[in-house]
Design an enzyme around this catalytic site. Structure first.
Site, PDB file in Angstrom:
ATOM      1  CB  SER A  60      -0.637  -0.417   1.397  1.00 20.60           C
ATOM      2  OG  SER A  60      -1.471  -0.934   0.921  1.00 20.60           O
TER       3      SER A  60
HETATM    4  N1  SAH Z   1      -0.698  -4.762   4.055  1.00 23.78           N
HETATM    5  C1  SAH Z   1      -0.316  -5.104   2.529  1.00 23.78           C
HETATM    6  C2  SAH Z   1      -0.801  -5.236   1.990  1.00 23.78           C
HETATM    7  C3  SAH Z   1      -1.299  -5.769   0.897  1.00 23.78           C
HETATM    8  S1  SAH Z   1      -2.649  -6.487  -0.364  1.00 23.78           S
HETATM    9  C4  SAH Z   1       1.008  -4.205   3.186  1.00 23.78           C
HETATM   10  O1  SAH Z   1       1.580  -3.440   3.872  1.00 23.78           O
HETATM   11  O2  SAH Z   1       2.178  -5.426   1.813  1.00 23.78           O
HETATM   12  C5  SAH Z   1      -3.882  -7.421   0.347  1.00 23.78           C
HETATM   13  C6  SAH Z   1      -3.096  -8.529   0.206  1.00 23.78           C
HETATM   14  O3  SAH Z   1      -4.582  -9.213   0.615  1.00 23.78           O
HETATM   15  C7  SAH Z   1      -2.750  -9.305  -0.913  1.00 23.78           C
HETATM   16  O4  SAH Z   1      -1.173  -9.946  -1.167  1.00 23.78           O
HETATM   17  C8  SAH Z   1      -3.678 -10.420  -0.929  1.00 23.78           C
HETATM   18  O5  SAH Z   1      -3.321 -12.056  -1.130  1.00 23.78           O
HETATM   19  C9  SAH Z   1      -4.242 -10.491   0.635  1.00 23.78           C
HETATM   20  N2  SAH Z   1      -5.903 -11.370   0.315  1.00 23.78           N
HETATM   21  C10 SAH Z   1      -6.764 -11.302  -0.115  1.00 23.78           C
HETATM   22  N3  SAH Z   1      -7.720 -11.735   0.265  1.00 23.78           N
HETATM   23  C11 SAH Z   1      -7.681 -12.388   1.120  1.00 23.78           C
HETATM   24  C12 SAH Z   1      -7.839 -13.756   2.281  1.00 23.78           C
HETATM   25  N4  SAH Z   1      -8.910 -13.787   2.158  1.00 23.78           N
HETATM   26  N5  SAH Z   1      -7.393 -13.625   3.032  1.00 23.78           N
HETATM   27  C13 SAH Z   1      -6.088 -13.492   3.458  1.00 23.78           C
HETATM   28  N6  SAH Z   1      -4.838 -12.619   2.718  1.00 23.78           N
HETATM   29  C14 SAH Z   1      -5.717 -12.294   1.678  1.00 23.78           C
END
Ligand code: SAH
Length: 218
Positions: A60
């Site tokens: 993000s």
């Molecule tokens: N917080 C992260 C940003 C992640 S982007 C950072 O600081 O880098 C969102 C993430 O959510 C992705 O890696 C995606 O694979 C994950 N995601 C999406 N749906 C999900 C679910 N149901 N359970 C766990 N992770 C999930």
């Protein structure tokens, strides 16, 4: 420019954008974002932008990380659940501010990389798990705070709301279709749930189930 100078410029920009919480700003200052960004984007690690990571996901934008962290109204005693570990950057920031962070990722490859980064940074108060975050983490519930970093369709998953303490907060992007995504904060009280819209955002989708391979299926 050295990382230090780029970090100072980023922090100044976040202040201009309205992030005033000094605990949040110092958590960002002491967390090297370059460790969470792929090699090819190293020169942009301190730009105030989201960047691609493995498995077709994104780390993000620093502004959004800072904003969501402040919106959680954290206390040092808190136990926090994060859904969507991704690079691990948001979890690392949380780990500097609260007692314990539980973070769930559906892509095993991302969870493993994040785990390694936490070890290198000596952040021993983070538990990482590969599973479907829509189901929460029942064995560790209830949580004081929940942060979801992928966009849920139309509403916050019931199971996550149920894993919040009374007086707990969840901060979650909600996809409202043609109206786009909005960051929402929901407060749990003895009477029920109170929801407030915070700001328009753009996140990858919250998907159900664990990713089958490490392919970029969303
Ligand atoms: N917080 C992260 C940003 C992640 S982007 C950072 O600081 O880098 C969102 C993430 O959510 C992705 O890696 C995606 O694979 C994950 N995601 C999406 N749906 C999900 C679910 N149901 N359970 C766990 N992770 C999930």
């Amino acid at each position: 420019m050295t990382p230090d100078v780029r970090m100072i410029r980023l922090l100044m920009e976040l202040r201009r954008q309205g992030v005033t919480d000094t605990d949040v700003l110092s958590a960002l200052e002491t967390t090297p974002r370059e460790m969470f960004v792929p090699e090819v984007f190293q020169d942009r690690a301190y730009d105030n932008v989201a960047l691609p990571i493995d498995a077709g996901q994104t780390i993000s934008q620093p502004y959004i990380v800072a904003y969501m962290t402040a919106a959680l109204e954290l206390k040092p005693s808190h136990r926090v659940l994060e859904v969507g570990t991704g690079s691990g950057y948001q979890a690392a920031i949380l780990a500097k501010l609260v007692k314990r962070v539980y973070t769930i990722e559906r892509h095993a490859v991302l969870a493993e990389q994040a785990q390694q980064r936490f070890r290198q940074l000596k952040l021993f108060n983070i538990d990482v798990r590969v599973s479907d975050g829509v189901r929460g983490w029942p064995g560790q519930a209830p949580f004081d705070r929940i942060i979801v970093t992928a966009a849920a369709r139309e509403k916050a998953p019931e199971e996550l709301l149920n894993q919040l303490n009374i007086k707990g907060l969840i901060v979650i992007p909600i996809d409202r279709g043609v109206d786009g995504q909005v960051l929402v904060r929901i407060r749990r009280t003895a009477q029920g749930f109170q929801s407030t819209d915070l700001l328009p955002v753009k996140f990858v989708p919250l998907l159900e189930g664990v990713a089958k391979s490490d392919g970029a299926d969303g």
